[in-house]
Design a protein around this motif. Structure first.
Motif, PDB file in Angstrom:
ATOM      1  N   ARG A  29       0.840  -1.213   0.000  1.00  0.00           N
ATOM      2  CA  ARG A  29       0.000   0.000   0.000  1.00  0.00           C
ATOM      3  C   ARG A  29       0.867   1.252   0.000  1.00  0.00           C
ATOM      4  NH1 ARG A  29      -4.623   2.433   0.239  1.00  0.00           N
ATOM      5  NH2 ARG A  29      -5.241   3.894   1.870  1.00  0.00           N
ATOM      6  N   ALA A  30       1.951   1.229   0.767  1.00  0.00           N
ATOM      7  CA  ALA A  30       2.863   2.375   0.794  1.00  0.00           C
ATOM      8  C   ALA A  30       3.401   2.658  -0.605  1.00  0.00           C
ATOM      9  CB  ALA A  30       4.011   2.114   1.763  1.00  0.00           C
ATOM     10  N   GLU A  31       3.819   1.609  -1.293  1.00  0.00           N
ATOM     11  CA  GLU A  31       4.359   1.789  -2.637  1.00  0.00           C
ATOM     12  C   GLU A  31       3.303   2.331  -3.595  1.00  0.00           C
ATOM     13  OE1 GLU A  31       6.660  -0.653  -6.181  1.00  0.00           O
ATOM     14  OE2 GLU A  31       6.273  -1.664  -4.272  1.00  0.00           O
ATOM     15  N   SER A  32       2.108   1.787  -3.539  1.00  0.00           N
ATOM     16  CA  SER A  32       1.034   2.240  -4.415  1.00  0.00           C
ATOM     17  C   SER A  32       0.692   3.714  -4.170  1.00  0.00           C
ATOM     18  CB  SER A  32      -0.212   1.371  -4.203  1.00  0.00           C
ATOM     19  OG  SER A  32      -1.287   1.849  -4.974  1.00  0.00           O
ATOM     20  N   LEU A  56      10.760   8.679   0.061  1.00  0.00           N
ATOM     21  CA  LEU A  56      11.481   7.841   1.030  1.00  0.00           C
ATOM     22  C   LEU A  56      10.788   6.488   1.241  1.00  0.00           C
ATOM     23  CD1 LEU A  56      13.012  10.145   3.771  1.00  0.00           C
ATOM     24  CD2 LEU A  56      14.194   8.477   2.357  1.00  0.00           C
ATOM     25  N   PRO A  57       9.476   6.440   1.466  1.00  0.00           N
ATOM     26  CA  PRO A  57       8.843   5.123   1.563  1.00  0.00           C
ATOM     27  C   PRO A  57       8.963   4.329   0.257  1.00  0.00           C
ATOM     28  CG  PRO A  57       7.375   6.797   2.456  1.00  0.00           C
ATOM     29  CD  PRO A  57       8.523   7.516   1.804  1.00  0.00           C
ATOM     30  N   LEU A  58       8.896   5.013  -0.866  1.00  0.00           N
ATOM     31  CA  LEU A  58       9.028   4.341  -2.155  1.00  0.00           C
ATOM     32  C   LEU A  58      10.438   3.786  -2.322  1.00  0.00           C
ATOM     33  CD1 LEU A  58       7.584   3.582  -4.739  1.00  0.00           C
ATOM     34  CD2 LEU A  58       8.044   5.873  -5.613  1.00  0.00           C
ATOM     35  N   LEU A  59      11.437   4.574  -1.987  1.00  0.00           N
ATOM     36  CA  LEU A  59      12.824   4.125  -2.038  1.00  0.00           C
ATOM     37  C   LEU A  59      12.997   2.898  -1.133  1.00  0.00           C
ATOM     38  CD1 LEU A  59      15.991   6.337  -1.826  1.00  0.00           C
ATOM     39  CD2 LEU A  59      15.783   4.312  -0.427  1.00  0.00           C
ATOM     40  N   ALA A  60      12.443   2.952   0.063  1.00  0.00           N
ATOM     41  CA  ALA A  60      12.590   1.845   1.013  1.00  0.00           C
ATOM     42  C   ALA A  60      11.951   0.563   0.488  1.00  0.00           C
ATOM     43  CB  ALA A  60      11.982   2.233   2.365  1.00  0.00           C
ATOM     44  N   THR A  61      10.786   0.666  -0.122  1.00  0.00           N
ATOM     45  CA  THR A  61      10.108  -0.547  -0.595  1.00  0.00           C
ATOM     46  C   THR A  61      10.834  -1.167  -1.788  1.00  0.00           C
ATOM     47  OG1 THR A  61       8.529   0.728  -1.935  1.00  0.00           O
ATOM     48  CG2 THR A  61       7.840   0.127   0.277  1.00  0.00           C
ATOM     49  N   VAL A  62      11.308  -0.345  -2.709  1.00  0.00           N
ATOM     50  CA  VAL A  62      11.988  -0.929  -3.871  1.00  0.00           C
ATOM     51  C   VAL A  62      13.383  -1.428  -3.498  1.00  0.00           C
ATOM     52  CG1 VAL A  62      10.604   0.368  -5.542  1.00  0.00           C
ATOM     53  CG2 VAL A  62      12.841   1.267  -4.846  1.00  0.00           C
ATOM     54  N   ALA A  63      14.070  -0.735  -2.596  1.00  0.00           N
ATOM     55  CA  ALA A  63      15.394  -1.182  -2.160  1.00  0.00           C
ATOM     56  C   ALA A  63      15.291  -2.513  -1.419  1.00  0.00           C
ATOM     57  CB  ALA A  63      16.055  -0.128  -1.280  1.00  0.00           C
ATOM     58  N   ALA A  64      14.226  -2.698  -0.657  1.00  0.00           N
ATOM     59  CA  ALA A  64      14.044  -3.957   0.069  1.00  0.00           C
ATOM     60  C   ALA A  64      13.907  -5.135  -0.889  1.00  0.00           C
ATOM     61  CB  ALA A  64      12.821  -3.860   0.977  1.00  0.00           C
ATOM     62  N   ARG A  65      13.477  -4.869  -2.112  1.00  0.00           N
ATOM     63  CA  ARG A  65      13.368  -5.915  -3.141  1.00  0.00           C
ATOM     64  C   ARG A  65      14.647  -6.034  -3.968  1.00  0.00           C
ATOM     65  NH1 ARG A  65       8.076  -3.543  -4.273  1.00  0.00           N
ATOM     66  NH2 ARG A  65       8.989  -2.624  -6.141  1.00  0.00           N
ATOM     67  N   GLY A  66      15.635  -5.198  -3.668  1.00  0.00           N
ATOM     68  CA  GLY A  66      16.880  -5.243  -4.418  1.00  0.00           C
ATOM     69  C   GLY A  66      16.859  -4.449  -5.701  1.00  0.00           C
ATOM     70  N   GLU A  67      15.886  -3.573  -5.859  1.00  0.00           N
ATOM     71  CA  GLU A  67      15.757  -2.751  -7.070  1.00  0.00           C
ATOM     72  C   GLU A  67      16.496  -1.429  -6.859  1.00  0.00           C
ATOM     73  OE1 GLU A  67      11.564  -2.578  -7.957  1.00  0.00           O
ATOM     74  OE2 GLU A  67      11.399  -4.753  -7.839  1.00  0.00           O
ATOM     75  N   ALA A 109      25.695   0.325  -3.347  1.00  0.00           N
ATOM     76  CA  ALA A 109      24.307   0.777  -3.446  1.00  0.00           C
ATOM     77  C   ALA A 109      23.472   0.163  -2.334  1.00  0.00           C
ATOM     78  CB  ALA A 109      23.722   0.415  -4.812  1.00  0.00           C
ATOM     79  N   ARG A 110      23.668  -1.119  -2.069  1.00  0.00           N
ATOM     80  CA  ARG A 110      22.942  -1.799  -1.003  1.00  0.00           C
ATOM     81  C   ARG A 110      23.258  -1.146   0.348  1.00  0.00           C
ATOM     82  NH1 ARG A 110      24.969  -6.224  -1.834  1.00  0.00           N
ATOM     83  NH2 ARG A 110      23.457  -7.057  -3.288  1.00  0.00           N
ATOM     84  N   THR A 111      24.534  -0.895   0.582  1.00  0.00           N
ATOM     85  CA  THR A 111      24.958  -0.258   1.834  1.00  0.00           C
ATOM     86  C   THR A 111      24.377   1.145   1.958  1.00  0.00           C
ATOM     87  OG1 THR A 111      26.994  -1.554   1.853  1.00  0.00           O
ATOM     88  CG2 THR A 111      26.975   0.468   3.171  1.00  0.00           C
ATOM     89  N   ALA A 112      24.441   1.906   0.869  1.00  0.00           N
ATOM     90  CA  ALA A 112      23.921   3.276   0.884  1.00  0.00           C
ATOM     91  C   ALA A 112      22.406   3.290   1.084  1.00  0.00           C
ATOM     92  CB  ALA A 112      24.296   4.005  -0.408  1.00  0.00           C
ATOM     93  N   ALA A 113      21.691   2.355   0.460  1.00  0.00           N
ATOM     94  CA  ALA A 113      20.233   2.289   0.631  1.00  0.00           C
ATOM     95  C   ALA A 113      19.884   2.012   2.091  1.00  0.00           C
ATOM     96  CB  ALA A 113      19.634   1.230  -0.279  1.00  0.00           C
ATOM     97  N   ALA A 134      15.741  -0.182  12.017  1.00  0.00           N
ATOM     98  CA  ALA A 134      16.440   0.432  10.871  1.00  0.00           C
ATOM     99  C   ALA A 134      17.844  -0.116  10.697  1.00  0.00           C
ATOM    100  CB  ALA A 134      16.476   1.947  11.037  1.00  0.00           C
ATOM    101  N   ARG A 135      18.479  -0.504  11.767  1.00  0.00           N
ATOM    102  CA  ARG A 135      19.852  -0.983  11.667  1.00  0.00           C
ATOM    103  C   ARG A 135      19.958  -2.450  11.266  1.00  0.00           C
ATOM    104  NH1 ARG A 135      18.988   2.870  13.872  1.00  0.00           N
ATOM    105  NH2 ARG A 135      19.683   4.344  15.325  1.00  0.00           N
ATOM    106  N   SER A 136      18.833  -3.162  11.267  1.00  0.00           N
ATOM    107  CA  SER A 136      18.874  -4.595  10.950  1.00  0.00           C
ATOM    108  C   SER A 136      18.240  -4.912   9.596  1.00  0.00           C
ATOM    109  CB  SER A 136      18.176  -5.396  12.052  1.00  0.00           C
ATOM    110  OG  SER A 136      16.805  -5.070  12.079  1.00  0.00           O
ATOM    111  N   ILE A 137      18.087  -3.904   8.771  1.00  0.00           N
ATOM    112  CA  ILE A 137      17.450  -4.113   7.471  1.00  0.00           C
ATOM    113  C   ILE A 137      18.370  -4.939   6.585  1.00  0.00           C
ATOM    114  CG2 ILE A 137      16.665  -2.951   5.374  1.00  0.00           C
ATOM    115  CD1 ILE A 137      15.934  -0.592   7.213  1.00  0.00           C
ATOM    116  N   GLU A 138      17.820  -5.996   6.043  1.00  0.00           N
ATOM    117  CA  GLU A 138      18.577  -6.805   5.100  1.00  0.00           C
ATOM    118  C   GLU A 138      17.977  -6.559   3.719  1.00  0.00           C
ATOM    119  OE1 GLU A 138      19.142 -10.880   6.063  1.00  0.00           O
ATOM    120  OE2 GLU A 138      19.288 -10.444   8.198  1.00  0.00           O
ATOM    121  N   LEU A 139      18.784  -6.025   2.841  1.00  0.00           N
ATOM    122  CA  LEU A 139      18.327  -5.755   1.495  1.00  0.00           C
ATOM    123  C   LEU A 139      18.801  -6.857   0.570  1.00  0.00           C
ATOM    124  CD1 LEU A 139      19.167  -1.953   1.405  1.00  0.00           C
ATOM    125  CD2 LEU A 139      16.988  -3.026   1.894  1.00  0.00           C
ATOM    126  N   ARG A 140      17.937  -7.246  -0.331  1.00  0.00           N
ATOM    127  CA  ARG A 140      18.267  -8.297  -1.281  1.00  0.00           C
ATOM    128  C   ARG A 140      19.258  -7.778  -2.311  1.00  0.00           C
ATOM    129  NH1 ARG A 140      12.187  -9.581  -2.403  1.00  0.00           N
ATOM    130  NH2 ARG A 140      11.628 -10.056  -0.291  1.00  0.00           N
TER     131      ARG A 140
END
Length: 142
Positions: A29-32, A56-67, A109-113, A134-140
């Protein structure tokens, strides 16, 4: 906002709703809503300066998918001169993300995201769902 037919206010509402959906853990929903806000702002005569509320929410959702290429584009948009100046720490993290992808540095990029998301959270620009620190986010990987 809709009653006045002002796209900048409609986009603002959508951006804030995206922020709230992300904070509640509803990434889809955040992404939409964030995408809707970005599209709504395209209809304005002048740039809405607080687009970070959706980006920022959009960046977070796509980065979490590795995009990361898409995340880097949102980072660069937040750094445009017509946008609200964010803190030096968040600005630096956004800059790192915006540069890492075109240069082919996907680990950077993963680290910066992750840093963008952590800084955004620390500064109150982004709230992560309660089950995610926030510190334990694992990005694909991309």
């Amino acid at each position: 906002a809709r009653a006045f037919e002002r796209p900048e206010y409609i986009g603002m509402l959508q951006g804030h709703q995206a922020w709230l959906a992300y904070a509640a853990g509803d990434a889809a929903r955040a992404e939409s809503l964030a995408r809707d806000a970005v599209e709504t702002w395209k209809a304005t005569a002048m740039a809405y300066p607080f687009q970070w509320s959706a980006l920022l929410p959009l960046l977070a959702t796509v980065a979490a998918r590795g995009e990361f290429a898409e995340a880097a584009e949102y980072a660069r948009r937040m750094l445009e001169p017509n946008q609200q100046l964010l803190s030096a720490a968040l600005h630096e993290a956004l800059t790192q993300l915006g540069r890492a992808v075109p240069e082919g540095r996907l680990d950077d990029a993963r680290t910066a995201a992750a840093l963008v998301m952590a800084r955004g959270h620390d500064e109150g620009h982004l709230r992560h769902p309660p089950e995610r620190d926030a510190r334990s986010i694992e990005l694909r990987g991309a």
